[in-house]
Scaffold this motif. Structure first.
Motif, PDB file in Angstrom:
ATOM      1  N   ALA A   1       0.881  -1.244  -0.061  1.00 22.59           N
ATOM      2  CA  ALA A   1       0.121  -0.044  -0.080  1.00 22.59           C
ATOM      3  C   ALA A   1       0.765   1.317  -0.171  1.00 22.59           C
ATOM      4  CB  ALA A   1      -1.110   0.059   1.366  1.00 22.59           C
ATOM      5  N   VAL A   2       0.462   2.175  -0.635  1.00 21.84           N
ATOM      6  CA  VAL A   2       0.973   3.694  -0.540  1.00 21.84           C
ATOM      7  C   VAL A   2      -0.147   4.740   0.158  1.00 21.84           C
ATOM      8  CG1 VAL A   2       1.509   5.877  -1.992  1.00 21.84           C
ATOM      9  CG2 VAL A   2       2.397   3.593  -2.564  1.00 21.84           C
ATOM     10  N   ILE A   3       0.118   5.507   1.127  1.00 22.12           N
ATOM     11  CA  ILE A   3      -0.566   6.308   1.810  1.00 22.12           C
ATOM     12  C   ILE A   3      -0.121   7.877   1.111  1.00 22.12           C
ATOM     13  CG2 ILE A   3      -1.266   7.306   3.849  1.00 22.12           C
ATOM     14  CD1 ILE A   3      -0.182   4.603   5.240  1.00 22.12           C
ATOM     15  N   VAL A   4      -1.468   8.344   0.815  1.00 24.89           N
ATOM     16  CA  VAL A   4      -1.050   9.704   0.317  1.00 24.89           C
ATOM     17  C   VAL A   4      -2.138  10.720   1.294  1.00 24.89           C
ATOM     18  CG1 VAL A   4      -1.330  11.208  -1.628  1.00 24.89           C
ATOM     19  CG2 VAL A   4      -0.798   8.725  -2.153  1.00 24.89           C
ATOM     20  N   ASP A   5      -1.558  11.528   1.970  1.00 27.37           N
ATOM     21  CA  ASP A   5      -1.937  12.396   2.776  1.00 27.37           C
ATOM     22  C   ASP A   5      -1.159  13.622   3.180  1.00 27.37           C
ATOM     23  OD1 ASP A   5      -3.255  13.685   5.280  1.00 27.37           O
ATOM     24  OD2 ASP A   5      -4.607  11.755   5.162  1.00 27.37           O
ATOM     25  N   ASP A   6      -1.563  14.784   3.208  1.00 31.57           N
ATOM     26  CA  ASP A   6      -0.749  16.023   3.431  1.00 31.57           C
ATOM     27  C   ASP A   6      -0.471  16.149   4.960  1.00 31.57           C
ATOM     28  OD1 ASP A   6      -3.520  16.845   3.823  1.00 31.57           O
ATOM     29  OD2 ASP A   6      -2.900  18.961   3.596  1.00 31.57           O
ATOM     30  N   GLU A   7      -1.043  15.545   5.693  1.00 32.37           N
ATOM     31  CA  GLU A   7      -0.743  15.465   7.116  1.00 32.37           C
ATOM     32  C   GLU A   7       0.095  14.572   7.616  1.00 32.37           C
ATOM     33  OE1 GLU A   7      -4.473  16.098   9.200  1.00 32.37           O
ATOM     34  OE2 GLU A   7      -4.888  18.093   8.357  1.00 32.37           O
ATOM     35  N   ILE A   8       1.309  14.599   7.829  1.00 34.00           N
ATOM     36  CA  ILE A   8       2.058  13.523   8.397  1.00 34.00           C
ATOM     37  C   ILE A   8       1.468  12.670   9.338  1.00 34.00           C
ATOM     38  CG2 ILE A   8       4.454  12.848   9.066  1.00 34.00           C
ATOM     39  CD1 ILE A   8       4.235  13.859   6.194  1.00 34.00           C
ATOM     40  N   ALA A   9       0.728  13.486  10.507  1.00 33.66           N
ATOM     41  CA  ALA A   9       0.275  12.875  11.658  1.00 33.66           C
ATOM     42  C   ALA A   9      -0.854  11.850  10.978  1.00 33.66           C
ATOM     43  CB  ALA A   9      -0.253  13.734  12.457  1.00 33.66           C
ATOM     44  N   SER A  10      -1.494  12.238  10.132  1.00 33.17           N
ATOM     45  CA  SER A  10      -2.647  11.305   9.355  1.00 33.17           C
ATOM     46  C   SER A  10      -1.864  10.092   8.849  1.00 33.17           C
ATOM     47  CB  SER A  10      -3.456  12.096   8.588  1.00 33.17           C
ATOM     48  OG  SER A  10      -3.986  12.970   9.032  1.00 33.17           O
ATOM     49  N   ILE A  11      -0.968  10.080   8.325  1.00 33.93           N
ATOM     50  CA  ILE A  11      -0.050   9.008   7.665  1.00 33.93           C
ATOM     51  C   ILE A  11       0.208   8.198   8.935  1.00 33.93           C
ATOM     52  CG2 ILE A  11       1.791   8.353   6.458  1.00 33.93           C
ATOM     53  CD1 ILE A  11       1.583  10.810   4.563  1.00 33.93           C
TER      54      ILE A  11
ATOM     55  N   ILE B   1       0.371  15.257  -4.688  1.00 35.92           N
ATOM     56  CA  ILE B   1       0.088  14.421  -5.750  1.00 35.92           C
ATOM     57  C   ILE B   1       1.302  14.083  -6.722  1.00 35.92           C
ATOM     58  CG2 ILE B   1      -2.406  14.961  -5.908  1.00 35.92           C
ATOM     59  CD1 ILE B   1      -1.598  16.918  -8.266  1.00 35.92           C
ATOM     60  N   GLN B   2       2.218  15.094  -6.583  1.00 34.60           N
ATOM     61  CA  GLN B   2       3.564  14.620  -7.418  1.00 34.60           C
ATOM     62  C   GLN B   2       4.197  13.742  -6.767  1.00 34.60           C
ATOM     63  OE1 GLN B   2       2.623  17.899  -6.333  1.00 34.60           O
ATOM     64  NE2 GLN B   2       1.754  18.702  -8.235  1.00 34.60           N
ATOM     65  N   GLU B   3       4.469  13.803  -5.447  1.00 34.88           N
ATOM     66  CA  GLU B   3       5.097  12.632  -4.844  1.00 34.88           C
ATOM     67  C   GLU B   3       4.442  11.497  -4.925  1.00 34.88           C
ATOM     68  OE1 GLU B   3       5.617  13.794  -0.670  1.00 34.88           O
ATOM     69  OE2 GLU B   3       6.986  15.503  -1.096  1.00 34.88           O
ATOM     70  N   ALA B   4       3.152  11.622  -4.919  1.00 37.58           N
ATOM     71  CA  ALA B   4       1.988  10.165  -4.826  1.00 37.58           C
ATOM     72  C   ALA B   4       2.416   9.690  -6.201  1.00 37.58           C
ATOM     73  CB  ALA B   4       0.764  10.703  -4.645  1.00 37.58           C
ATOM     74  N   ARG B   5       2.487  10.371  -7.306  1.00 41.94           N
ATOM     75  CA  ARG B   5       2.581   9.537  -8.549  1.00 41.94           C
ATOM     76  C   ARG B   5       3.902   8.962  -8.648  1.00 41.94           C
ATOM     77  NH1 ARG B   5       0.019   9.435 -13.930  1.00 41.94           N
ATOM     78  NH2 ARG B   5       1.571   8.066 -15.001  1.00 41.94           N
ATOM     79  N   LYS B   6       4.903   9.641  -8.123  1.00 43.83           N
ATOM     80  CA  LYS B   6       6.228   8.807  -8.119  1.00 43.83           C
ATOM     81  C   LYS B   6       6.307   7.744  -7.432  1.00 43.83           C
ATOM     82  CE  LYS B   6       8.780  13.288  -9.047  1.00 43.83           C
ATOM     83  NZ  LYS B   6       9.754  14.046  -8.589  1.00 43.83           N
ATOM     84  N   SER B   7       5.713   7.723  -6.163  1.00 46.59           N
ATOM     85  CA  SER B   7       5.750   6.570  -5.205  1.00 46.59           C
ATOM     86  C   SER B   7       4.944   5.320  -5.937  1.00 46.59           C
ATOM     87  CB  SER B   7       5.097   7.062  -3.947  1.00 46.59           C
ATOM     88  OG  SER B   7       5.196   5.921  -2.914  1.00 46.59           O
ATOM     89  N   ILE B   8       3.857   5.720  -6.565  1.00 39.88           N
ATOM     90  CA  ILE B   8       2.945   4.711  -7.018  1.00 39.88           C
ATOM     91  C   ILE B   8       3.665   4.087  -8.182  1.00 39.88           C
ATOM     92  CG2 ILE B   8       0.980   4.079  -8.346  1.00 39.88           C
ATOM     93  CD1 ILE B   8      -0.343   6.448  -6.831  1.00 39.88           C
TER      94      ILE B   8
END
Length: 249
Positions: A4-14, A37-44
């Motif tokens: 799984a990949v987690i995408v959230d702008d709040e680190i505490a939520s991740i 979304i830029q980081e998320a695209r690369k991670s996925i």
């Protein structure tokens, strides 16, 4: 094991989600974390996950914007968000589930099991899964406090909420409207039923209670013949949402 990949702008939520996942009875490994979304695209692209946990509202683009960058979405999506108004749109994007923060561990585990069944080929299409979840969670009871009494009603019987200054007029099937000293914004925030839509600053409507939509006047005639209006800003989103809603049945 699920990746799984987690995408959230709040680190505490991740961090919080990772803790809940570690306590789940479904085997899952977090192989990527991203805060936009830029980081998320690369991670996925790098990790090729089975599942993406996706926040919706982020500073540099929404979770929907991220999905739009993919020609083929070859991973499952669970939206995890603090906002309930996007659930019908999430249905359009074929999400497996739509979980509101704060996350309930039982809700999370149910979503993970559905992902597993879907990957194993023992589940119906993603849209069917989310449709079932929406149907099962759409109805609940709500207390409406007036100056005279507390009315407890089923949310499915509510036709619409109409703003009147600091008050809200609640139209309900087979009874007189109820006036509540709570703003429509507050109702918009607490109504977790995915069949409700804020089509105008003064109108929060129940899709199940629509009788007719008058396109050229931006009007919605409800089943009790009350009228709701569609704001210019909400027009496109409304017609997208109602199209998805009608395709559920």
């Amino acid at each position: 094991m699920l990746k799984a990949v987690i995408v959230d702008d709040e680190i505490a939520s991740i961090d919080s989600l990772e803790i809940l996942l570690s306590a789940s009875d479904v085997e899952i490994e977090v192989v990527g974390r991203a805060s936009n979304i830029q980081e998320a695209r690369k991670s996925i692209e790098k990790s090729n996950p089975h599942l993406v946990f996706l926040d919706i509202e982020m500073p540099n683009g929404s979770g929907f914007d991220l999905l739009d960058t993919f020609t083929d979405v070859n991973f499952k999506v669970i939206f995890i968000t603090a906002y309930n108004q996007y659930a019908i749109k999430a249905f359009k994007y074929a999400a497996v589930d739509y979980i509101l923060k704060p996350i309930d561990i039982n809700t999370l585990q149910g979503a993970l099991r559905r992902v597993n069944r879907s990957l194993d080929g023992h589940s119906s299409a993603q849209l069917d899964v989310l449709s079932e979840a929406i149907r099962n969670s759409s109805s609940r009871r709500i207390a409406l406090s007036t100056s005279e009494a507390i009315e407890v009603v089923d949310t499915n019987s509510i036709i619409q909420f109409v703003a009147e200054g600091n008050y809200t007029v609640v139209h309900i099937e087979d009874q007189k409207p109820v006036i509540v000293s709570k703003s429509i914004k507050e109702f918009d925030e607490i109504m977790t039923s995915t069949f409700f839509f804020r089509c105008h600053k003064s109108h929060l409507i129940n899709f199940q209670q629509i009788q007719r939509v008058v396109r050229n006047q931006n009007q919605i005639i409800m089943r009790d013949d009350s009228v709701a209006y569609i704001s210019r800003r909400k027009r496109s989103e409304f017609f997208e949402a109602i199209d998805v809603f009608l395709n559920m049945f």
